[in-house]
Design a protein around this motif. Sequence first.
Motif, PDB file in Angstrom:
ATOM      1  N   ASP A   7      -1.443  -4.879   3.125  1.00 35.92           N
ATOM      2  CA  ASP A   7       0.060  -5.520   3.613  1.00 35.92           C
ATOM      3  C   ASP A   7       0.728  -6.720   3.614  1.00 35.92           C
ATOM      4  OD1 ASP A   7       1.058  -2.829   2.093  1.00 35.92           O
ATOM      5  OD2 ASP A   7       0.688  -1.789   3.734  1.00 35.92           O
TER       6      ASP A   7
ATOM      7  N   PRO B 215      -5.404   1.963  -1.833  1.00 37.43           N
ATOM      8  CA  PRO B 215      -4.669   3.091  -1.735  1.00 37.43           C
ATOM      9  C   PRO B 215      -4.822   3.904  -3.322  1.00 37.43           C
ATOM     10  CG  PRO B 215      -3.258   2.061  -1.200  1.00 37.43           C
ATOM     11  CD  PRO B 215      -4.148   0.883  -1.745  1.00 37.43           C
TER      12      PRO B 215
ATOM     13  N   GLU C 131      -2.758  -3.884  -3.276  1.00 36.11           N
ATOM     14  CA  GLU C 131      -2.612  -2.213  -3.575  1.00 36.11           C
ATOM     15  C   GLU C 131      -3.626  -1.181  -4.316  1.00 36.11           C
ATOM     16  OE1 GLU C 131       1.566  -4.482  -4.463  1.00 36.11           O
ATOM     17  OE2 GLU C 131      -0.522  -5.133  -5.783  1.00 36.11           O
TER      18      GLU C 131
ATOM     19  N   LYS D  27       0.629  -1.306   0.050  1.00 35.96           N
ATOM     20  CA  LYS D  27      -0.217   0.184  -0.022  1.00 35.96           C
ATOM     21  C   LYS D  27       0.590   1.581   0.204  1.00 35.96           C
ATOM     22  CE  LYS D  27      -2.070  -1.041   4.273  1.00 35.96           C
ATOM     23  NZ  LYS D  27      -3.399  -0.833   4.649  1.00 35.96           N
TER      24      LYS D  27
ATOM     25  N   GLN E 266      -9.857  -1.748   3.524  1.00 32.69           N
ATOM     26  CA  GLN E 266      -8.351  -2.367   4.021  1.00 32.69           C
ATOM     27  C   GLN E 266      -8.264  -2.804   4.853  1.00 32.69           C
ATOM     28  OE1 GLN E 266      -4.161   1.640   4.773  1.00 32.69           O
ATOM     29  NE2 GLN E 266      -6.771   2.411   4.999  1.00 32.69           N
TER      30      GLN E 266
ATOM     31  N   SER F 194      -7.859  -5.191   0.962  1.00 30.55           N
ATOM     32  CA  SER F 194      -5.947  -4.784   0.042  1.00 30.55           C
ATOM     33  C   SER F 194      -5.030  -4.461   1.801  1.00 30.55           C
ATOM     34  CB  SER F 194      -5.688  -3.561  -0.811  1.00 30.55           C
ATOM     35  OG  SER F 194      -6.162  -2.918  -1.388  1.00 30.55           O
TER      36      SER F 194
END
Length: 193
Positions: free
Chosen positions: A126, A146, A143, A41, A84, A124
């Motif tokens: 990480d 963002p 990804e 991200k 997110q 999304s």
Amino acid sequence: MIRINDEQSFPIADTLFVFALESEAGKSFDHTNKLITGIGKVNAAIELAKKVHHQRPKLIVNLGSAGSKSFKKGEVICCTQFIQRDMDVRGLGFKLYETPLSGVPPVLEYGLKMDHLPEGICGSGDSFEMNHEEKDYNIVDMEAYPLALIAMKENIPFLSLKYISDDAGSEAAEDWAVQVHLASEAFKKILFP
């Protein structure tokens, strides 16, 4: 021209194609305005923000691989909602996936719908998901959120297409390594028929 649906088309020259990895783009997008952000991200946000600041496109197209238990390997899904998935501040009284004090709802709804493609909700985060239990989203990537957020804040139309490379299960890493190279050809058939 890139035909999104019956009402919307955009010139290829005014479109920015955004990938995390060169392997997702392959050679199919060498003739386009292409941006490779790197994984995650933070990298995605930094690179897209820099590019938009220097060269404002009329359309941002995010293309990449993703995992899903709801869709089959090899399918291309149009994502119009984004979560997110690693944002969890419930301990301070916020909703799951809500970024505190941002004014952005937990589910970001921003994206064009492309004719004849199934729609998905992209989570999304990480982390590379393995043994994933899907609940609020049916596609997993690293990804798109963002990128969608920047496009929305900059008022630039956004299209996100995800090539399902794996089922986000125990074999996800092996499946992804084989499937990721097929993504660019699948995107090319849809965008440049």
